[in-house]
Design a protein around this motif. Structure first.
Motif, PDB file in Angstrom:
ATOM      1  N   GLU A  62       0.845  -1.355   0.121  1.00 32.49           N
ATOM      2  CA  GLU A  62      -0.021   0.025   0.053  1.00 32.49           C
ATOM      3  C   GLU A  62       0.943   1.292  -0.039  1.00 32.49           C
ATOM      4  N   GLY A  63       0.439   2.288  -0.562  1.00 25.55           N
ATOM      5  CA  GLY A  63       0.998   3.485  -0.430  1.00 25.55           C
ATOM      6  C   GLY A  63       0.834   4.393  -1.824  1.00 25.55           C
ATOM      7  N   GLY A  69       8.856   3.821  -4.033  1.00 27.46           N
ATOM      8  CA  GLY A  69      10.067   3.475  -4.190  1.00 27.46           C
ATOM      9  C   GLY A  69      10.630   2.914  -2.746  1.00 27.46           C
ATOM     10  N   ALA A  70      10.519   3.960  -1.684  1.00 26.20           N
ATOM     11  CA  ALA A  70      11.182   3.415  -0.491  1.00 26.20           C
ATOM     12  C   ALA A  70      10.530   2.249   0.132  1.00 26.20           C
ATOM     13  N   ARG A  71       9.139   2.061  -0.026  1.00 22.75           N
ATOM     14  CA  ARG A  71       8.410   0.847   0.603  1.00 22.75           C
ATOM     15  C   ARG A  71       9.098  -0.467  -0.191  1.00 22.75           C
ATOM     16  N   GLU A  91       6.810   4.812 -13.129  1.00 16.48           N
ATOM     17  CA  GLU A  91       7.463   6.018 -12.432  1.00 16.48           C
ATOM     18  C   GLU A  91       8.377   5.905 -11.208  1.00 16.48           C
ATOM     19  N   VAL A  92       8.482   4.562 -11.099  1.00 13.87           N
ATOM     20  CA  VAL A  92       9.230   4.114  -9.841  1.00 13.87           C
ATOM     21  C   VAL A  92      10.559   3.546 -10.052  1.00 13.87           C
ATOM     22  N   ALA A  93      11.702   3.869  -9.469  1.00  6.90           N
ATOM     23  CA  ALA A  93      12.772   3.493  -9.590  1.00  6.90           C
ATOM     24  C   ALA A  93      13.012   1.980  -9.160  1.00  6.90           C
ATOM     25  N   CYS A 134       4.136  -6.226  -5.120  1.00  4.58           N
ATOM     26  CA  CYS A 134       3.168  -5.546  -6.173  1.00  4.58           C
ATOM     27  C   CYS A 134       2.623  -4.430  -5.271  1.00  4.58           C
ATOM     28  N   PRO A 135       2.610  -3.326  -5.800  1.00  2.85           N
ATOM     29  CA  PRO A 135       2.063  -2.119  -5.113  1.00  2.85           C
ATOM     30  C   PRO A 135       0.592  -2.112  -5.638  1.00  2.85           C
ATOM     31  N   LEU A 136      -0.349  -1.750  -4.535  1.00  2.00           N
ATOM     32  CA  LEU A 136      -1.902  -1.803  -4.903  1.00  2.00           C
ATOM     33  C   LEU A 136      -2.235  -0.221  -5.347  1.00  2.00           C
TER      34      LEU A 136
END
Length: 164
Positions: A62-63, A69-71, A91-93, A134-136
């Motif tokens: 989540e975020g 990126g940090a998570r 958009e995330v490294a 996996c980001p939500l």
């Protein structure tokens, strides 16, 4: 007079639709016999079907976009014994230490992410990942459907999916 196959004329809808509009319906078949019970309705597409779930443990993150990126980097560091794959928004490294990364699409274009969801999970499974991060996506619009599919994939019978 009914047609020989017992089918309704093209475009007339099925018996359930007619019943909802007109009330009681008697169904006659080609042999002229009244069918006391109408045919059981077929289930709606996708209802009751199992959706694809990766072999790897799926960890849902989540975020907001600015935090991902940090998570993701923190989650990779927390899993040193695992072969970690990442479904990565454009958009995330990429986090250091990830064994495999799938560029999932732009966070700002969730339809891209929806198109690549299962292909990305399969690709990371194919790379031998034991955990997939996996980001939500946000709940708005198609993001809600993506979240639903991810939650189903992550909450298999074994209960191996988690959310961070």
């Amino acid at each position: 007079m009914p047609d020989p196959d017992g089918d309704l004329p093209a475009g007339s809808g099925d018996e359930c639709q007619i019943r909802e509009t007109a009330g009681a319906v008697e169904s006659f078949r080609g042999d002229g016999v009244l069918q006391a019970q109408p045919r059981a309705a077929m289930p709606s597409p996708g209802v009751g079907l199992r959706h694809y779930a990766p072999r790897a443990r799926l960890v849902l993150i989540e975020g907001k976009l600015a935090e991902l990126g940090a998570r993701l980097a923190g989650a990779v560091l927390d899993l040193p014994e695992e072969r970690v794959g990442v479904m990565l928004p454009a958009e995330v490294a990429a986090p250091a230490g990830a064994a495999a990364v799938v560029e999932w699409g732009r966070w700002a274009a969730p339809e891209e992410m929806a198109r690549g969801l299962y292909a990305g999970l399969r690709a990371l499974d194919g790379e031998g990942c034991t955990v997939i991060l996996c980001p939500l996506p946000p709940v708005e619009g198609i993001g809600a459907a993506i979240r639903d599919r991810l939650e189903k994939a992550g909450n298999r019978e074994q209960g191996t999916g988690t959310r961070e």
